[in-house]
Design an enzyme around this catalytic site. Structure first.
Site, PDB file in Angstrom:
ATOM      1  N   GLU A  94       0.819  -1.191   0.000  1.00 14.98           N
ATOM      2  CA  GLU A  94       0.000   0.000   0.000  1.00 14.98           C
ATOM      3  C   GLU A  94       0.858   1.248   0.000  1.00 14.98           C
ATOM      4  O   GLU A  94       1.954   1.265   0.540  1.00 14.98           O
ATOM      5  CB  GLU A  94      -0.908  -0.003   1.235  1.00 14.98           C
ATOM      6  CG  GLU A  94      -2.006  -1.008   1.087  1.00 14.98           C
ATOM      7  CD  GLU A  94      -2.733  -1.291   2.393  1.00 14.98           C
ATOM      8  OE1 GLU A  94      -3.871  -1.748   2.310  1.00 14.98           O
ATOM      9  OE2 GLU A  94      -2.157  -1.074   3.463  1.00 14.98           O
ATOM     10  N   CYS A 107       3.329   8.519   1.195  1.00 21.56           N
ATOM     11  CA  CYS A 107       3.818   7.594   2.219  1.00 21.56           C
ATOM     12  C   CYS A 107       4.153   6.286   1.507  1.00 21.56           C
ATOM     13  O   CYS A 107       3.282   5.635   0.945  1.00 21.56           O
ATOM     14  CB  CYS A 107       2.699   7.424   3.251  1.00 21.56           C
ATOM     15  SG  CYS A 107       3.166   6.423   4.643  1.00 21.56           S
ATOM     16  N   CYS A 114       6.272  -6.467   7.867  1.00 25.39           N
ATOM     17  CA  CYS A 114       7.334  -5.897   8.701  1.00 25.39           C
ATOM     18  C   CYS A 114       7.735  -6.912   9.763  1.00 25.39           C
ATOM     19  O   CYS A 114       6.907  -7.667  10.259  1.00 25.39           O
ATOM     20  CB  CYS A 114       6.838  -4.617   9.383  1.00 25.39           C
ATOM     21  SG  CYS A 114       8.127  -3.740  10.308  1.00 25.39           S
ATOM     22  N   CYS A 118       6.154  -4.155  16.463  1.00 17.51           N
ATOM     23  CA  CYS A 118       5.637  -3.188  17.433  1.00 17.51           C
ATOM     24  C   CYS A 118       4.190  -3.572  17.785  1.00 17.51           C
ATOM     25  O   CYS A 118       3.378  -3.838  16.899  1.00 17.51           O
ATOM     26  CB  CYS A 118       5.693  -1.764  16.868  1.00 17.51           C
ATOM     27  SG  CYS A 118       7.363  -1.265  16.437  1.00 17.51           S
ATOM     28  N   CYS A 121       1.041  -1.721  16.239  1.00 16.22           N
ATOM     29  CA  CYS A 121       1.039  -1.483  14.792  1.00 16.22           C
ATOM     30  C   CYS A 121       0.347  -2.628  14.056  1.00 16.22           C
ATOM     31  O   CYS A 121       0.675  -3.800  14.248  1.00 16.22           O
ATOM     32  CB  CYS A 121       2.476  -1.343  14.303  1.00 16.22           C
ATOM     33  SG  CYS A 121       2.594  -1.125  12.526  1.00 16.22           S
ATOM     34  N   CYS A 336      -1.474   6.002  10.189  1.00 19.81           N
ATOM     35  CA  CYS A 336      -0.234   5.331  10.596  1.00 19.81           C
ATOM     36  C   CYS A 336      -0.489   3.965  11.199  1.00 19.81           C
ATOM     37  O   CYS A 336      -1.370   3.789  12.011  1.00 19.81           O
ATOM     38  CB  CYS A 336       0.478   6.165  11.651  1.00 19.81           C
ATOM     39  SG  CYS A 336       0.937   7.741  11.033  1.00 19.81           S
TER      40      CYS A 336
END
Ligand code: SAH
Length: 358
Positions: A94, A107, A114, A118, A121, A336
């Site tokens: 994305e 962005c 990932c 975290c 997230c 985010c």
């Protein structure tokens, strides 16, 4: 026999010059390709004036320009668009386009998924599938040009992935988008955001990469940071702060933006605000406060607006520039940490399997 061609969008100026030399033609033609493809986003290299036939033939035989398929384009009320792109190997990434004040910010995703894990997230829940190549990140930018008719003026590496975990490809991408013969973005307008991969920050400093740095600090004690960012167990706060200090003290006076996800009852106390004030002051940093964007299955909550305002006001009153970043595109989950393709089903199992071997 060669079955796949080299993606032209991943070739930098030096590599193009090299090809010119091999073809025994003037390096000025490398400049022409840079202008056509990277400055204007046009792919019809056959229409470049006075372009040597043998160079054109070589490029057509050995390289290709491919763009991912756009499989979804969601529009938010605030003008933000979230593009879901399908790469050649059917992996989806994305990219978010944020038009603001006449300047387009993009962005960019640097990885499919990932590995950093975290806790707050959404992307983390998918685990890491693979790195994106420089050419693929460039494809994200080219798609922006196709969709909105313009290149971004700001690039933030805050999409899916940890950019410093994909150092080589990201560094080349940064050099290419800032190259004066190409897109020529100002290094101030290209920001790498990291969860705090300490050795990679040292490397960034050593390489003097033409970009800005943002660090997702998110906590001011090891105790809290360990709980919400497992990377902190590998690179604790004191090591992270030491490299940040070194970075801002470097000869060319680089600055670091501190990002701080505000999680209710976790890192939003007055003591947190005080410690954050001291850290920001010692680094001369601005703070971006990101009130947590909730997602299904998350154990965190967004603090009330009063707490967010109090936190920001405290920092501002103490002389630290702190901005509450209004999450763009919240209605399309493009905010985010919300960049995760809905069709990615790998989440739960991978989360268990993931080991932090960074
Ligand atoms: N891996 C990089 C860049 C991607 S995340 C990094 O960690 O910096 C971009 C920013 O979004 C980071 O500051 C991250 O802390 C923040 N973020 C992640 N999930 C979030 C959430 N659910 N709500 C608010 N901010 C979030």
């Amino acid at each position: 026999m060669k079955t796949t061609k080299t993606p032209l969008l991943g070739l930098d100026y030096d590599e193009l010059i090299n090809i010119c030399e091999q073809m025994d033609v003037s390096p000025v033609h490398a400049k022409k390709v840079m202008g056509k493809v990277f400055r204007y986003g046009e792919f019809d290299i056959e229409n470049i004036p006075d372009f040597p036939k043998k160079l054109l033939n070589w490029l057509q035989d050995n390289t290709e320009i491919i763009l991912p398929e756009i499989i979804a384009n969601q529009h938010a009320e605030d003008g933000t668009q979230k593009l879901l792109m399908r790469m050649r190997d059917a992996k989806d990434v994305e990219s978010v386009l944020i038009p603001a004040d006449g300047r387009l910010t993009q962005c960019i995703s640097s990885q499919v998924g990932c590995a950093i894990g975290c806790e707050f997230c959404l992307t983390a829940t998918a685990g890491l599938t693979r790195n994106l190549t420089t050419a693929e990140m460039m494809q994200e930018v080219m798609i922006a040009k196709q969709v909105l008719g313009e290149f971004p003026r700001n690039i933030v590496m805050m999409g899916m992935g940890e950019p410093l975990h994909n150092y080589e490809h990201v560094a080349k991408f940064v050099r290419m988008v800032t190259h004066e013969q190409g897109m020529a973005l100002s290094p101030r307008r290209v920001t790498i955001s990291t969860a705090g991969l300490v050795p990679a920050i040292y490397r960034l400093l050593e390489d003097d990469l033409p970009c800005s740095l943002a660090v997702s600090l998110n906590a001011t004690t090891n105790n809290v940071r360990n709980q919400i960012m497992p990377i902190n167990q590998k690179y604790p706060l004191e090591d992270l702060l030491a490299v940040m200090q070194k970075y801002v003290g470097a000869r060319n006076k680089k600055r670091i933006l501190i990002e701080y996800v505000l999680l209710a009852g976790i890192n939003d106390s007055m003591d947190d605000a005080k410690r954050l004030r001291d850290i920001a002051k010692s680094l001369g940093s601005t703070v971006n406060i990101l009130p947590f964007n909730p997602f299904e299955g998350s154990r965190f909550a967004r603090p009330s607006d009063e707490v967010v305002d109090m936190f920001r006001n405290f920092l501002n009153d103490a002389g630290v520039v702190a901005v509450v970043r209004i999450s763009k595109g919240r209605d399309i989950s493009a905010a985010c940490g919300q960049l995760k393709t809905e069709i990615n089903q790998r989440a739960a199992t991978l989360r268990k399997q993931r080991s932090l071997t960074l």
